[in-house]
Design a protein around this motif. Structure first.
Motif, PDB file in Angstrom:
ATOM      1  N   MET A   1       0.841  -1.177   0.000  1.00 45.38           N
ATOM      2  CA  MET A   1       0.000   0.000   0.000  1.00 45.38           C
ATOM      3  C   MET A   1       0.886   1.239   0.000  1.00 45.38           C
ATOM      4  O   MET A   1       1.815   1.342   0.793  1.00 45.38           O
ATOM      5  N   ASP A   2       0.577   2.176  -0.844  1.00 40.62           N
ATOM      6  CA  ASP A   2       1.314   3.431  -0.938  1.00 40.62           C
ATOM      7  C   ASP A   2       0.735   4.404   0.083  1.00 40.62           C
ATOM      8  O   ASP A   2      -0.474   4.612   0.133  1.00 40.62           O
ATOM      9  N   ASP A   3       1.595   5.009   0.909  1.00 42.97           N
ATOM     10  CA  ASP A   3       1.082   5.926   1.924  1.00 42.97           C
ATOM     11  C   ASP A   3       1.259   7.390   1.539  1.00 42.97           C
ATOM     12  O   ASP A   3       1.101   8.278   2.368  1.00 42.97           O
ATOM     13  N   ALA A   4       1.555   7.665   0.272  1.00 46.01           N
ATOM     14  CA  ALA A   4       1.673   9.047  -0.193  1.00 46.01           C
ATOM     15  C   ALA A   4       0.278   9.670  -0.281  1.00 46.01           C
ATOM     16  O   ALA A   4      -0.687   9.000  -0.644  1.00 46.01           O
ATOM     17  N   PRO A   5       0.144  10.945   0.066  1.00 45.62           N
ATOM     18  CA  PRO A   5      -1.164  11.598  -0.033  1.00 45.62           C
ATOM     19  C   PRO A   5      -1.682  11.591  -1.464  1.00 45.62           C
ATOM     20  O   PRO A   5      -0.910  11.671  -2.421  1.00 45.62           O
ATOM     21  N   SER A   6      -2.996  11.531  -1.603  1.00 43.94           N
ATOM     22  CA  SER A   6      -3.598  11.549  -2.938  1.00 43.94           C
ATOM     23  C   SER A   6      -4.081  12.945  -3.326  1.00 43.94           C
ATOM     24  O   SER A   6      -4.270  13.222  -4.501  1.00 43.94           O
ATOM     25  N   THR A   7      -4.292  13.797  -2.334  1.00 40.88           N
ATOM     26  CA  THR A   7      -4.679  15.177  -2.605  1.00 40.88           C
ATOM     27  C   THR A   7      -3.767  16.113  -1.828  1.00 40.88           C
ATOM     28  O   THR A   7      -3.276  15.759  -0.751  1.00 40.88           O
ATOM     29  N   PHE A   8      -3.562  17.306  -2.385  1.00 45.46           N
ATOM     30  CA  PHE A   8      -2.645  18.278  -1.792  1.00 45.46           C
ATOM     31  C   PHE A   8      -3.322  19.642  -1.736  1.00 45.46           C
ATOM     32  O   PHE A   8      -4.122  19.973  -2.614  1.00 45.46           O
ATOM     33  N   PRO A   9      -2.962  20.462  -0.745  1.00 48.54           N
ATOM     34  CA  PRO A   9      -3.491  21.828  -0.723  1.00 48.54           C
ATOM     35  C   PRO A   9      -3.050  22.599  -1.958  1.00 48.54           C
ATOM     36  O   PRO A   9      -1.910  22.454  -2.422  1.00 48.54           O
ATOM     37  N   ALA A  10      -3.929  23.443  -2.481  1.00 51.26           N
ATOM     38  CA  ALA A  10      -3.620  24.206  -3.692  1.00 51.26           C
ATOM     39  C   ALA A  10      -2.406  25.109  -3.511  1.00 51.26           C
ATOM     40  O   ALA A  10      -1.647  25.327  -4.456  1.00 51.26           O
ATOM     41  N   ALA A  11      -2.203  25.623  -2.312  1.00 54.50           N
ATOM     42  CA  ALA A  11      -1.094  26.562  -2.056  1.00 54.50           C
ATOM     43  C   ALA A  11       0.256  25.875  -1.892  1.00 54.50           C
ATOM     44  O   ALA A  11       1.289  26.547  -1.863  1.00 54.50           O
ATOM     45  N   LEU A  12       0.279  24.558  -1.792  1.00 61.28           N
ATOM     46  CA  LEU A  12       1.512  23.844  -1.449  1.00 61.28           C
ATOM     47  C   LEU A  12       2.662  24.079  -2.429  1.00 61.28           C
ATOM     48  O   LEU A  12       3.791  24.349  -1.988  1.00 61.28           O
ATOM     49  N   PRO A  13       2.469  24.008  -3.741  1.00 56.98           N
ATOM     50  CA  PRO A  13       3.604  24.240  -4.646  1.00 56.98           C
ATOM     51  C   PRO A  13       4.253  25.616  -4.452  1.00 56.98           C
ATOM     52  O   PRO A  13       5.482  25.725  -4.417  1.00 56.98           O
ATOM     53  N   ALA A  14       3.448  26.649  -4.298  1.00 57.51           N
ATOM     54  CA  ALA A  14       3.994  27.996  -4.098  1.00 57.51           C
ATOM     55  C   ALA A  14       4.729  28.092  -2.764  1.00 57.51           C
ATOM     56  O   ALA A  14       5.783  28.737  -2.672  1.00 57.51           O
ATOM     57  N   LEU A  15       4.199  27.460  -1.729  1.00 58.64           N
ATOM     58  CA  LEU A  15       4.854  27.473  -0.423  1.00 58.64           C
ATOM     59  C   LEU A  15       6.191  26.729  -0.475  1.00 58.64           C
ATOM     60  O   LEU A  15       7.178  27.175   0.118  1.00 58.64           O
ATOM     61  N   ARG A  16       6.218  25.616  -1.180  1.00 58.06           N
ATOM     62  CA  ARG A  16       7.478  24.860  -1.309  1.00 58.06           C
ATOM     63  C   ARG A  16       8.529  25.658  -2.068  1.00 58.06           C
ATOM     64  O   ARG A  16       9.705  25.657  -1.702  1.00 58.06           O
ATOM     65  N   THR A  17       8.113  26.336  -3.121  1.00 59.41           N
ATOM     66  CA  THR A  17       9.043  27.179  -3.880  1.00 59.41           C
ATOM     67  C   THR A  17       9.579  28.290  -2.992  1.00 59.41           C
ATOM     68  O   THR A  17      10.786  28.558  -2.960  1.00 59.41           O
ATOM     69  N   ALA A  18       8.704  28.942  -2.257  1.00 63.98           N
ATOM     70  CA  ALA A  18       9.118  30.027  -1.358  1.00 63.98           C
ATOM     71  C   ALA A  18      10.047  29.506  -0.265  1.00 63.98           C
ATOM     72  O   ALA A  18      11.013  30.186   0.106  1.00 63.98           O
ATOM     73  N   ALA A  19       9.779  28.319   0.245  1.00 63.97           N
ATOM     74  CA  ALA A  19      10.643  27.732   1.272  1.00 63.97           C
ATOM     75  C   ALA A  19      12.042  27.489   0.721  1.00 63.97           C
ATOM     76  O   ALA A  19      13.043  27.808   1.370  1.00 63.97           O
ATOM     77  N   ARG A  20      12.131  26.939  -0.493  1.00 58.56           N
ATOM     78  CA  ARG A  20      13.440  26.713  -1.120  1.00 58.56           C
ATOM     79  C   ARG A  20      14.181  28.033  -1.308  1.00 58.56           C
ATOM     80  O   ARG A  20      15.370  28.135  -1.005  1.00 58.56           O
ATOM     81  N   GLU A  21      13.467  29.038  -1.807  1.00 57.59           N
ATOM     82  CA  GLU A  21      14.093  30.340  -2.045  1.00 57.59           C
ATOM     83  C   GLU A  21      14.565  30.980  -0.746  1.00 57.59           C
ATOM     84  O   GLU A  21      15.577  31.684  -0.735  1.00 57.59           O
ATOM     85  N   ALA A  22      13.865  30.730   0.346  1.00 58.25           N
ATOM     86  CA  ALA A  22      14.232  31.300   1.645  1.00 58.25           C
ATOM     87  C   ALA A  22      15.247  30.432   2.390  1.00 58.25           C
ATOM     88  O   ALA A  22      15.724  30.816   3.455  1.00 58.25           O
ATOM     89  N   GLY A  23      15.556  29.251   1.835  1.00 54.21           N
ATOM     90  CA  GLY A  23      16.472  28.339   2.520  1.00 54.21           C
ATOM     91  C   GLY A  23      15.845  27.694   3.750  1.00 54.21           C
ATOM     92  O   GLY A  23      16.537  27.214   4.638  1.00 54.21           O
ATOM     93  N   PHE A  24      14.523  27.640   3.790  1.00 54.37           N
ATOM     94  CA  PHE A  24      13.803  27.049   4.917  1.00 54.37           C
ATOM     95  C   PHE A  24      13.627  25.558   4.658  1.00 54.37           C
ATOM     96  O   PHE A  24      13.018  25.169   3.666  1.00 54.37           O
ATOM     97  N   THR A  25      14.167  24.724   5.543  1.00 57.78           N
ATOM     98  CA  THR A  25      14.182  23.278   5.304  1.00 57.78           C
ATOM     99  C   THR A  25      13.356  22.482   6.315  1.00 57.78           C
ATOM    100  O   THR A  25      13.425  21.254   6.316  1.00 57.78           O
ATOM    101  N   MET A  26      12.597  23.153   7.161  1.00 57.96           N
ATOM    102  CA  MET A  26      11.913  22.438   8.241  1.00 57.96           C
ATOM    103  C   MET A  26      10.399  22.399   8.044  1.00 57.96           C
ATOM    104  O   MET A  26       9.645  22.398   9.000  1.00 57.96           O
ATOM    105  N   SER A  27       9.947  22.352   6.817  1.00 53.43           N
ATOM    106  CA  SER A  27       8.505  22.330   6.551  1.00 53.43           C
ATOM    107  C   SER A  27       7.894  20.981   6.906  1.00 53.43           C
ATOM    108  O   SER A  27       8.576  19.960   6.981  1.00 53.43           O
ATOM    109  N   CYS A  28       6.597  21.004   7.058  1.00 54.13           N
ATOM    110  CA  CYS A  28       5.808  19.829   7.395  1.00 54.13           C
ATOM    111  C   CYS A  28       5.956  18.757   6.308  1.00 54.13           C
ATOM    112  O   CYS A  28       5.781  19.028   5.128  1.00 54.13           O
ATOM    113  N   GLU A  29       6.267  17.556   6.714  1.00 53.87           N
ATOM    114  CA  GLU A  29       6.391  16.417   5.807  1.00 53.87           C
ATOM    115  C   GLU A  29       4.998  16.089   5.263  1.00 53.87           C
ATOM    116  O   GLU A  29       4.008  16.205   5.980  1.00 53.87           O
ATOM    117  N   GLU A  30       4.892  15.728   3.988  1.00 49.40           N
ATOM    118  CA  GLU A  30       3.567  15.618   3.355  1.00 49.40           C
ATOM    119  C   GLU A  30       2.678  14.524   3.939  1.00 49.40           C
ATOM    120  O   GLU A  30       1.456  14.667   3.964  1.00 49.40           O
TER     121      GLU A  30
END
Length: 194
Positions: free
Chosen positions: A1-30
C-alpha cells in the motif's frame, strides 16, 4: 500500500518554492500534512492551534481539511518566515497569524481550548508541554512530529525526545499512540472522562 497523499493543498507548490528560495528546510512532511488535514476534517467547526507556522505548509494542510466554520490560530517566532505563509494564506478568514514566541503565547493565552493542537516547534513540545496539553479540549487531539532521528539533530535532542515520549505516554488524562511513520509522530487524545 502506498502511503503518499492523494490530494494536496492548492497553495503547497507555491509554499514549497518560497521555502526553497528562503532556505527554509523544516517544513511539514507531506504524510504528516495529510494526517493533519484528516484530523482537521474530523472536527467540523473545530478550533485548531498550530505552534510553529514556518512558511505555512502545515497551515495549508490544516486549512485544506477544515470546514468553513473551523478556525485556526498559528503561532511563529520568526516574522520573516511566517510572512511567506501570510502572503499566500492570509486571505483565508479562518486563519489568524500570531508572530510571537510560542512559549510566551502559551503562557498568556486565556481563551477557549482547542480541538486539535499541532506542536511543530519547541514550545508546546519540549518546553511548555503541560500548558499546551491544558489547551486540548476533552476529546481533542494533540499531535507532535519530528520524533524520529534526523541528520543534524543537536547532541541533546534525542534525550529531549525520549523525555517527551515518556511524559506523554505516562499521562492518564491522554490516550497516546506512537507512529513510526513520516518524521516520527505521537498523537494523544484527551480523555473525555472526568
Amino acid at each position: 500500500m502506498d502511503d503518499a497523499p492523494s490530494t494536496f493543498p492548492a497553495a503547497l507548490p507555491a509554499l514549497r518554492t518560497a521555502a526553497r528560495e528562503a532556505g527554509f528546510t523544516m517544513s511539514c512532511e507531506e504524510r504528516t500534512g495529510s494526517l493533519l488535514a484528516a484530523l482537521a476534517a474530523a472536527r467540523p467547526g473545530g478550533r485548531v492551534l498550530e505552534l510553529g507556522t514556518g512558511v505555512g505548509e502545515g497551515t495549508a494542510w490544516l486549512l485544506s481539511g477544515m470546514d468553513g466554520a473551523a478556525r485556526l490560530v498559528t503561532v511563529e517566532l520568526d516574522a520573516a518566515v511566517q510572512e511567506v505563509a501570510r502572503e499566500r494564506l492570509g486571505s483565508d478568514p479562518r486563519v489568524t497569524f500570531v508572530t510571537e514566541d510560542g512559549g510566551r503565547w502559551l503562557e498568556d493565552y486565556a481563551g477557549e481550548p482547542f480541538d486539535l493542537v499541532f506542536a511543530d516547534t519547541w514550545p508546546g513540545k519540549f518546553t511548555h508541554l503541560d500548558r499546551a496539553l491544558e489547551l486540548v479540549a476533552p476529546g481533542g487531539t494533540y499531535l507532535v512530529d519530528d520524533l524520529a532521528p534526523q541528520p543534524g539533530w543537536p547532541e541533546d535532542h534525542a534525550a529531549s525526545v525520549e523525555r517527551l515520549l515518556a511524559e506523554l505516554t505516562a499521562r492518564r488524562d491522554f490516550r497516546s499512540v506512537r507512529l513510526a511513520w513520516a518524521s516520527g509522530l505521537l498523537m494523544a487524545v484527551r480523555s473525555a472522562r472526568p
